[in-house]
Structure formats: C-alpha cells, structure tokens
Scaffold this motif. Structure first.
Motif, PDB file in Angstrom:
ATOM      1  N   ARG A 236      16.198   1.693  12.649  1.00 48.19           N
ATOM      2  CA  ARG A 236      14.805   0.812  12.870  1.00 48.19           C
ATOM      3  C   ARG A 236      14.202   1.564  13.978  1.00 48.19           C
ATOM      4  N   ARG A 237      14.992   1.792  14.996  1.00 54.09           N
ATOM      5  CA  ARG A 237      14.200   2.450  16.334  1.00 54.09           C
ATOM      6  C   ARG A 237      13.855   3.873  15.976  1.00 54.09           C
ATOM      7  N   TRP A 238      14.493   4.652  14.993  1.00 54.97           N
ATOM      8  CA  TRP A 238      14.249   6.064  14.826  1.00 54.97           C
ATOM      9  C   TRP A 238      12.929   6.220  13.978  1.00 54.97           C
ATOM     10  N   ILE A 239      12.687   5.239  13.057  1.00 56.72           N
ATOM     11  CA  ILE A 239      11.582   5.286  12.253  1.00 56.72           C
ATOM     12  C   ILE A 239      10.472   4.264  12.867  1.00 56.72           C
ATOM     13  N   ALA A 240      10.676   3.671  13.887  1.00 58.21           N
ATOM     14  CA  ALA A 240       9.614   3.057  14.633  1.00 58.21           C
ATOM     15  C   ALA A 240       9.281   1.635  13.648  1.00 58.21           C
ATOM     16  N   ALA A 241      10.332   0.957  13.088  1.00 58.36           N
ATOM     17  CA  ALA A 241       9.936  -0.036  12.235  1.00 58.36           C
ATOM     18  C   ALA A 241       9.571  -1.241  12.898  1.00 58.36           C
ATOM     19  N   GLY A 242       8.577  -1.713  12.415  1.00 60.94           N
ATOM     20  CA  GLY A 242       7.444  -2.799  12.893  1.00 60.94           C
ATOM     21  C   GLY A 242       6.494  -2.400  13.593  1.00 60.94           C
ATOM     22  N   ALA A 243       6.492  -0.923  13.883  1.00 63.07           N
ATOM     23  CA  ALA A 243       5.063  -0.409  14.534  1.00 63.07           C
ATOM     24  C   ALA A 243       3.829  -0.181  13.606  1.00 63.07           C
ATOM     25  N   GLY A 244       4.092  -0.555  12.384  1.00 65.01           N
ATOM     26  CA  GLY A 244       2.827  -0.576  11.647  1.00 65.01           C
ATOM     27  C   GLY A 244       2.708   0.760  10.889  1.00 65.01           C
ATOM     28  N   CYS A 245       1.967   0.979   9.558  1.00 62.93           N
ATOM     29  CA  CYS A 245       1.797   2.060   8.893  1.00 62.93           C
ATOM     30  C   CYS A 245       1.215   3.207   9.458  1.00 62.93           C
ATOM     31  N   ASP A 246       1.861   4.383   9.591  1.00 61.80           N
ATOM     32  CA  ASP A 246       1.390   5.381  10.398  1.00 61.80           C
ATOM     33  C   ASP A 246       1.158   6.539   9.465  1.00 61.80           C
ATOM     34  N   ALA A 247       0.831   6.456   8.070  1.00 56.51           N
ATOM     35  CA  ALA A 247       0.620   7.202   7.081  1.00 56.51           C
ATOM     36  C   ALA A 247      -1.083   7.535   6.851  1.00 56.51           C
ATOM     37  N   SER A 248      -1.505   8.555   7.308  1.00 57.09           N
ATOM     38  CA  SER A 248      -2.908   8.900   6.988  1.00 57.09           C
ATOM     39  C   SER A 248      -3.459   9.222   5.867  1.00 57.09           C
ATOM     40  N   LEU A 249      -2.451   9.184   4.934  1.00 62.37           N
ATOM     41  CA  LEU A 249      -2.495   9.643   3.480  1.00 62.37           C
ATOM     42  C   LEU A 249      -3.711   8.720   2.722  1.00 62.37           C
ATOM     43  N   GLU A 250      -4.521   9.108   1.829  1.00 60.96           N
ATOM     44  CA  GLU A 250      -5.374   8.446   1.080  1.00 60.96           C
ATOM     45  C   GLU A 250      -4.977   8.593  -0.639  1.00 60.96           C
ATOM     46  N   VAL A 251      -4.974   7.104  -1.053  1.00 60.56           N
ATOM     47  CA  VAL A 251      -4.296   6.895  -2.175  1.00 60.56           C
ATOM     48  C   VAL A 251      -5.439   6.866  -3.376  1.00 60.56           C
ATOM     49  N   GLU A 252      -5.448   7.564  -4.437  1.00 67.77           N
ATOM     50  CA  GLU A 252      -6.421   7.325  -5.542  1.00 67.77           C
ATOM     51  C   GLU A 252      -5.523   6.985  -6.634  1.00 67.77           C
ATOM     52  N   ALA A 253      -6.063   5.621  -7.412  1.00 66.75           N
ATOM     53  CA  ALA A 253      -5.260   5.275  -8.404  1.00 66.75           C
ATOM     54  C   ALA A 253      -6.219   4.867  -9.604  1.00 66.75           C
ATOM     55  N   ALA A 254      -7.266   4.357  -9.275  1.00 65.60           N
ATOM     56  CA  ALA A 254      -8.230   3.711 -10.177  1.00 65.60           C
ATOM     57  C   ALA A 254      -8.645   4.649 -11.438  1.00 65.60           C
ATOM     58  N   ALA A 255      -9.113   5.996 -11.299  1.00 64.74           N
ATOM     59  CA  ALA A 255      -9.545   6.754 -12.269  1.00 64.74           C
ATOM     60  C   ALA A 255      -8.480   7.145 -13.057  1.00 64.74           C
ATOM     61  N   ASN A 256      -7.051   7.359 -12.388  1.00 62.36           N
ATOM     62  CA  ASN A 256      -5.951   7.654 -13.369  1.00 62.36           C
ATOM     63  C   ASN A 256      -5.549   6.662 -14.117  1.00 62.36           C
ATOM     64  N   GLN A 257      -5.630   5.459 -13.627  1.00 61.99           N
ATOM     65  CA  GLN A 257      -5.157   4.093 -14.542  1.00 61.99           C
ATOM     66  C   GLN A 257      -6.248   4.116 -15.791  1.00 61.99           C
ATOM     67  N   LYS A 258      -7.354   4.339 -15.815  1.00 58.76           N
ATOM     68  CA  LYS A 258      -8.317   4.317 -16.630  1.00 58.76           C
ATOM     69  C   LYS A 258      -7.931   5.385 -17.824  1.00 58.76           C
ATOM     70  N   ALA A 259      -7.437   6.347 -17.278  1.00 52.92           N
ATOM     71  CA  ALA A 259      -7.153   7.409 -18.308  1.00 52.92           C
ATOM     72  C   ALA A 259      -5.484   7.382 -18.851  1.00 52.92           C
ATOM     73  N   GLY A 260      -5.142   6.188 -18.337  1.00 56.05           N
ATOM     74  CA  GLY A 260      -3.562   6.212 -18.705  1.00 56.05           C
ATOM     75  C   GLY A 260      -2.709   7.099 -18.199  1.00 56.05           C
ATOM     76  N   VAL A 261      -3.019   7.726 -16.960  1.00 55.53           N
ATOM     77  CA  VAL A 261      -2.301   8.358 -16.280  1.00 55.53           C
ATOM     78  C   VAL A 261      -1.488   7.474 -15.036  1.00 55.53           C
ATOM     79  N   PRO A 262      -0.300   7.749 -14.819  1.00 51.20           N
ATOM     80  CA  PRO A 262       0.321   6.901 -13.612  1.00 51.20           C
ATOM     81  C   PRO A 262      -0.393   7.298 -12.381  1.00 51.20           C
ATOM     82  N   PRO A 263      -0.547   6.282 -11.626  1.00 48.17           N
ATOM     83  CA  PRO A 263      -0.971   6.329 -10.308  1.00 48.17           C
ATOM     84  C   PRO A 263      -0.566   7.303  -9.513  1.00 48.17           C
ATOM     85  N   ALA A 264      -1.612   8.184  -8.557  1.00 39.82           N
ATOM     86  CA  ALA A 264      -1.254   9.063  -7.887  1.00 39.82           C
ATOM     87  C   ALA A 264      -1.271   8.590  -6.587  1.00 39.82           C
ATOM     88  N   ARG A 265      -0.068   8.413  -5.844  1.00 42.27           N
ATOM     89  CA  ARG A 265      -0.043   7.913  -4.640  1.00 42.27           C
ATOM     90  C   ARG A 265       0.489   9.100  -3.725  1.00 42.27           C
TER      91      ARG A 265
END
Length: 114
Positions: free
Chosen positions: A85-114
C-alpha cells in the motif's frame, strides 16, 4: 502521440480524473507497471503481472495488496500488504495522466481502448 490499445474488462469502471480517488478501473496497471509492479512482473512495459480482476466487485485490484502471500511469500501477509500500500501510494488518488477513448470504438463494435 499515437494511441495504444490495452485490454480492460468491459464491466470495469471508467477511469477517474487525475487526482480523484482510485475506483479500480485498471487503466494505469494495464498500461504499465508501477515500480513495485516492475519488480513483481520483471518487466518495464505492458500490463503488470500483479493486476487482478475481481469479478464480484467488477473492478481491478493490486494483487500484491489483495493477495500479498502470492507475490511476497517471504513476508508475513499483513506486513506485505501494508508495505505494498505504501509502495504504490494507495489512497493518494489517480496518478495516471492517460486519456481513454472508448465511445467511437463501441459504436463500431470494437472493444474499448483504455
């Protein structure tokens, strides 16, 4: 920057905003392991080997925290969980600056890209 596709369970919660509480979306750990995950996975790229899908919760968990005896068997489970928990900073909040795109792929029947 070119996008990259990672596999995430369809019923996983959406990625929270950076700094918001972790909801178990799994995006960060599926994209690349944290420093503890590098050590556990023995890899620097790709999904963390300790990433654990918990079906009845419909969320991902850090396997080192959820099952410390499996990943750190030489330590007492309670200590291993606390250290993880300490090593991964559990409880400190999301630190991923990644952008997630899902809506366009869902319309096309493709699994979400995350």
């Amino acid at each position: 920057m070119q996008g990259r596709r990672i596999l995430i369970a369809a019923s996983a919660p959406p990625k929270p905003a950076q700094g918001a509480a972790c909801n178990g979306c799994g995006v960060c750990c599926a994209a690349e392991p944290c420093p503890l995950g590098v050590w556990i996975s023995r890899r620097r790229h790709g999904a963390c080997a300790a990433l654990l899908w918990v079906e009845h919760e419909s969320r991902y968990r850090c396997g080192v925290i959820a099952e410390p005896g499996r990943h750190l068997p030489w330590l007492p489970a309670a200590w291993a969980g606390l250290l993880a928990r300490r090593w991964i900073a559990a409880g400190a909040g999301c630190d991923a600056s990644l952008e997630v795109e899902a809506a366009a792929n869902q319309k096309a029947g493709v699994p979400p890209a995350r």
